[in-house]
Write an enzyme that holds these catalytic residues in place. Sequence first.
Site, short mmCIF file in Angstrom:
data_model
loop_
_atom_site.label_atom_id
_atom_site.label_comp_id
_atom_site.label_asym_id
_atom_site.label_seq_id
_atom_site.Cartn_x
_atom_site.Cartn_y
_atom_site.Cartn_z
N CYS A 35 38.17 46.10 50.27
CA CYS A 35 37.56 45.14 49.52
C CYS A 35 38.50 44.68 48.45
CB CYS A 35 36.04 45.77 48.81
SG CYS A 35 36.32 47.29 48.07
N GLU B 34 27.75 44.01 47.15
CA GLU B 34 29.32 43.69 46.71
C GLU B 34 29.72 42.88 48.05
OE1 GLU B 34 31.77 47.14 46.31
OE2 GLU B 34 33.37 45.95 47.27
#
Lengths: 485, 485
Positions: A274, A237
Amino acid sequence: MSILPHAPADTPDTDIDRLAEAAGAAARAWRGGPAAGRAALLRELAQGLEEERGHLVALADEETHLGTARLDGELDRTAFQLRGFAQQLDENQVGVALGEAAVAGVPPQGRPALTRVQVPLGPVAVFAASNFPFAFSVLGGDTASALAAGCPVVVKAHPGHPRLSRATAAIAERATRKLGLASGVFGMIEGASITPGVRLVRHPEISAVAFTGSFKGGVALNAEAQARSRPIPFFGELGSINPVIALPAALQQDGSGLASQLAASIVNGCGQFCTSPGVIVILDSDGASDAFVRDLTAALDAARPHAMLNMALRDGFEHGVARFERHLAVSRLTTAVAAESAGPRAYLGQVSASQFLADPALHEEVFGPAALLVRAADDDEMISVLRAVGGSLTVTLWGADAPTDANCRLLQAAVSIAGRVLFRGVPTGVAVCAAQQHGGPWPASTRPESTSVGFAAVERFLRPVALQDAPAWALQPMPAAIANN
Amino acid sequence: MSILPHAPADTPDTDIDRLAEAAGAAARAWRGGPAAGRAALLRELAQGLEEERGHLVALADEETHLGTARLDGELDRTAFQLRGFAQQLDENQVGVALGEAAVAGVPPQGRPALTRVQVPLGPVAVFAASNFPFAFSVLGGDTASALAAGCPVVVKAHPGHPRLSRATAAIAERATRKLGLASGVFGMIEGASITPGVRLVRHPEISAVAFTGSFKGGVALNAEAQARSRPIPFFGELGSINPVIALPAALQQDGSGLASQLAASIVNGCGQFCTSPGVIVILDSDGASDAFVRDLTAALDAARPHAMLNMALRDGFEHGVARFERHLAVSRLTTAVAAESAGPRAYLGQVSASQFLADPALHEEVFGPAALLVRAADDDEMISVLRAVGGSLTVTLWGADAPTDANCRLLQAAVSIAGRVLFRGVPTGVAVCAAQQHGGPWPASTRPESTSVGFAAVERFLRPVALQDAPAWALQPMPAAIANN
């Protein structure tokens, strides 16, 4: 003040190799072991975190400055997640087999008996993140899902919270000992450079990598995983812009409420999520939009500064904001103030959609409490902005309640770039459940077909094998003692 | 005779770009279109193949020398596969959504409503194989599964059967026209060099690649897919050794029957199957093993030569056999004969397990009717041979009917390197059904978690998206007309 004041020394190569080999031996011993054993381990880890809550949260706050309230909640979430995977194992939801009986006759209709089972990949290298010292760190979602799949784990600790990492690893080591599991089921390495992580990814016993972190570090480690003589999956990620499309329908109804929700999401944890919103798109011609922008700006100006995780991130944030400040097409909306030691002030810049589209530099993530307000002339420009942003963990679509043509097209564009599309609320805060999807096209994820949050995360570490005309014994989970070779 | 006597010219760059762009436009128009429309297309393709059977099989035989009986059966299988995916769509088995209602309360227990839907990736570049001119070519499994997922396809035709490829593509073009679909739903490019394929893989509209072919070509195209500014998934099948473990229990019972089955599998289609057995492992000390080896050798000697697909493969085969012949540790079992123009003779060489383990060059696939008989001293050596072979589409375990410790350990080793483990029969012939798994660790597949045969193949071309607090309209499949932008 150095960038990571208490960064640990790199784990020596011989120790990295020893841990990877122990993980390989444990994988051969443990795979196919009963689901109940894996569930017991996950519950033991959850309990260990809770029993040492006071100590762990204090350590985490010292090392990350995220505040005890947030860290307490994050520990809850991490324990909930570990127990959630245990529950999935109890309910036989992990690695479900599919059996088909033989069909008499010649092919293609005729066929042998086939059972498609799911087997663990083998040892997983987990790279911990700095911004979630519990939920995406040593015993976070990647570790929980790998263990649930039956894969041993070697964690590369994040150098931003070394003492917390060691205290968490000690819980795992006690748990495997208590349950009589091979010590190789869990291991941890340390270091502030990329060197120990590279050695781990290159080790032949490592079968997959799970990574949450920077674009640069993720790209480098992904390249290592693919350059092996036998490449392995890299679940990374690497960053996300998380656009929010605020349509007039929503702003007319509750622009001021949405402005304060959004401001809180942007500054939450100092923007070090995130899923922190980085681009807000409004329709330029709409009166409600202007009021919303004023409210959003005021709420961001009123937010108290919050320390960032470390000086490297603070430097990166200030550079990103300076880049906006120098950009001729971007005008600052939030009030400029002198730099404060407590932490950065939230930043909101404004740019027209056409200017945003013209400069790819404006599509880069600035990690921290910064966002760009993009003023679009119409729906087509909104869609173009989404396409220009590209892969993102989330897109938020406020005010798309009615199935108009414009809303259908916006939804389609959102779906094509994101792993999650929200119609209400803010993207920060990711529910842990079976229907969750935390991923998205590159660079949100290097494997957009997978999720790193929610119970489907376990699927990353399983691989199907079809057993053809198998005797009954071969379709049972193998007893651990026999499997131990 | 040139290597590919009728190889087509490379499709010009402008045509490749035009087809990729048309595929991108079709993806935006078609995605989310009703499953019934996709099923209708797949059935139309199956019917088209059957209607032109005589013409197509004759063309295929001229271009591949595989024989009309085999090619007729392969066309049946290809039509069966297309209709099988249509049936999966009818039964709502493709892209099943998972919905979870909101739970009141604070996180982690409290959460919003989430529905995890599956969306098509976008245009897929399909690289056709030479050895299955129907089943792994223009309208083969990759094309069928991509279309079932709602992804337009641009096929790179294999230069080994250009006229058949064009005739098959014409069926697809007629079908899309008849059903009123965008022409970009199906396209085809040609060429004997890697250049047009590289251009296709690099095109920004291409979202995934499916490849069946050589290790070298697959590695090069995979590198291109990963080197894009936004990397895309590359589903490649690059080669497989397919070890067969023949245990005494099986050979004592029916060694002679198994020898003739195995010989037929080795020479089937001149050994030009991805699942062709390349290594046979027996226990050295067993009397039944010796009889089995004699029978197998005799059956291979008796097999009639069969032309290979092209001169390049014939050259590769002869080089591979020459490598065995020169190897000091390998002794030939089959009778040496002078080269014949009709096709290569089957080759069986013999080597001890310890010598096999000592030289990685012996673990390389020789594409064609060649196999190595490996004599192992005990079960541990058999397991070491499996580990040395590494990633393989299949492992066959004959005689492992009883759940002994040795059989458990052999099964575990087989599962750890293969996508399919057979207890009876031979690995050639891959059933098309839901429980099939055609893949395996590298290099059998670049994505061992996926399958390229069977109904799970469609999952390669879908990606999950979580819709949070979505209004009812957003959870319905989008009408194609509205989705068309």
